[in-house]
Design a protein around this motif. Structure first.
Motif: not given
Length: 536
Positions: A65, A134, A137-138, A140, A226-228, A233, A511
């Motif tokens: 993250n 997204d 991600r919100d 997580v 959903f990672g980056e 992204k 994560t």
């Protein structure tokens, strides 16, 4: 000998280190107890043959993250990730190949080799996936609503569901599809080419002992997007120095903050006094007391092997025993005298820096799972190969290379009473032969193998059933129900006991989110007067 701390963390994996960081930042005296001689859990870099080093288990970066990276200032201490030039390379049995990634237009050009319709559909597919990603991600870095907390449960559920409720109905349908449908059903609604569907469908079986036809497998596909990496992204990359470089940096950061890390300190049991967790007993007999006991191990390991059944509610223990764990993973590290030369794309190229996937169709993936169910391991296994030495020459001698082979559909327990101790070598040879069929000469280039069967993964890293996720990512084991409904907000069924591993929301992968979230809940449970509420 007995010592006491504000928090005792069982397991020195990355989530335990992240949890320790946030607690130490709040002024807590923290001690981490790690059973192995190296900190980092499954995210470590080790020498497995003279001169050859590699990420031993966890092997690639995307899901760590960004908030954790920033808060711990990992980049200031040498954290560096190099993005893959293309995400994945899939050799095809007919001599062709497909590359995924490197930008939308480039991927469309690749898809057009197989289907003009699929190339045209790709932008809308990416848009649909990104909207749902997204939403994830919100969520997580939020604790799931904890069922049983009365009004707080309702309030948290409404707050977290607001993002989904605000989506147009078409996008809400996409959310439902990705959480409930099989990967094949979902991908069939978008694409027609077998190769294209395989390129996306592979993510649905990563760490998932299931077929792409299994309902809910579409979510596992989503979990991996959903990672980056470096602000991009959905990207994946190589950690310079291997995955152990990340956890070594984390250990350096928390040690400087006063966190004590004890290596070769395996925990035998959690100590419970008066229906409250008060510390742990090591296998050495030493007792380490803590106002909070935080487990960075899987739920089955914690509750079935480290706790006395009498200390747990009967229904909770029944459900933990039914908790599904076992990712069907067989993991190898390979020392190579030369790069593999693929028949479909001879010579050296960017594909050597990508994820090389041997799983050309969804049918291939389905057969691999069915084989594993019947015989224990697949006749044609799913193999992902990464060769990190192509970008990090510190991992192998000059001219040589190391490869990670991440293989799927190997039964956590072999049928007919057979043992992985007896069959691990044969399975490893079969995996090498599978790669050799696509890259002739690969087998001859193998200098040494480090083999981790599902049983090896359990013994070495404490991953019950060899499960890299600490438990299946199925709808009944996600969000507020991970690991058990009523204990989805990082608190165990015994006061003072917390969970910060991948067996909690949002699940597996490197994560840092469970560690981050668990620390926040521990801090919430301490009043302004310094007394513990320690909700059970």
């Amino acid at each position: 000998m007995t010592t006491s701390y504000d928090a005792v963390i069982i397991g020195g994996g990355h989530n335990g280190l992240v949890c320790a960081f946030y607690l130490a930042r709040a002024g807590y005296r923290v001690r981490i107890l790690e059973r192995r001689a190296v900190v980092g859990g499954a995210a470590v870099t080790e020498e497995f043959h003279p001169g050859f080093r590699n990420s031993t288990a966890s092997y690639t970066v995307s899901l760590l993250n960004p908030k954790v990276i920033r808060d711990m200032k990992l980049a200031d201490h040498g954290y560096r990730v190099i993005e893959r030039p293309v995400s994945n390379f899939l050799p095809q049995p007919d001599g062709g190949y497909l590359k995924l990634g490197g930008g939308l237009e480039r991927t469309q050009a690749e898809f057009a080799k197989f289907s003009a319709r699929d190339a045209a559909a790709l932008p809308a597919y990416y848009d649909a996936l990104e909207v749902v990603a997204d939403v994830l991600r919100d969520l997580v870095l939020k604790a799931p609503p904890n069922v049983g907390d009365g009004l707080a449960t309702i309030t948290d559920a409404v707050r977290q569901g607001r993002r989904i409720a605000a989506l147009p109905i078409e996008q809400q349908r996409d959310v439902l599809d990705l959480f409930a449908k099989s990967a094949r059903t979902f991908l069939d609604s978008w694409f027609e080419s077998d190769a294209v569907k395989a390129a996306f469908g592979f993510d649905a079986v990563v760490g998932n002992y299931a077929s792409p036809d299994t309902p809910g497998s579409a979510y596992v596909l989503l979990h991996h997007v959903f990672g980056e990496v470096n602000g991009k992204k959905g990207a994946w990359g190589h950690s310079v120095g291997g995955m152990g470089a990340i956890t070594q940096i984390m250990a350096k950061v928390v040690t400087a903050m006063g966190v004590e890390i004890s290596l070769e300190a395996p925990v035998a049991s959690v100590l419970v006094d008066g229906a409250r967790a008060v510390g742990v007993r090591l296998e050495s007999g030493e007792e380490v007391m803590g106002a909070a006991v935080i487990a960075n191990v899987g739920p089955k390991l914690l509750y079935e092997r480290m706790m006395t059944p009498a200390d747990l509610p009967a229904d909770f223990l029944k459900r933990i025993r039914a908790f599904k764990a076992g990712s069907g993973t067989f993991r190898m590290n390979v020392a190579l005298s030369a790069l593999p030369d693929f028949a479909c794309l001879p010579g050296t190229g960017e594909h050597h820096q990508s994820g090389i996937i041997i799983a050309p169709t969804l049918d291939y993936m389905d057969r691999a799972f069915l084989d594993a169910k019947r015989y224990g391991w697949s006749k044609q296994p799913i193999v992902e190969m990464l060769i990190p030495s192509t970008i990090d020459d510190s991992l192998a001698p000059e001219g040589a290379h190391v490869a990670s082979l991440f293989c799927q559909q190997f039964a956590p327990e072999l049928p007919d009473g057979r043992s992985w101790d007896e069959e691990r070598e044969a399975a490893a040879d079969h995996i090498v032969a599978t790669v050799d069929a696509y890259a002739p000469g690969f087998a001859k280039s193998v200098i040494a193998l480090q083999i981790h069967s599902p049983l090896d993964l359990e013994r070495k890293f404490g991953l019950v059933g060899g499960d890299i996720m600490h438990g299946n990512l199925t709808l009944d084991q996600m969000w507020s129900a991970r690991p058990v409904l009523g204990h989805g907000a990082y608190r165990g069924p015994v006061k003072g006991l917390y969970m910060c591993g991948a067996g909690t929301h949002p699940g597996g992968g490197v994560t840092g989110a469970p560690g981050h979230n668990a620390a926040r809940e521990v801090l919430k449970d301490r009043t302004l007067f310094g007394r513990w509420r320690g909700r059970g």
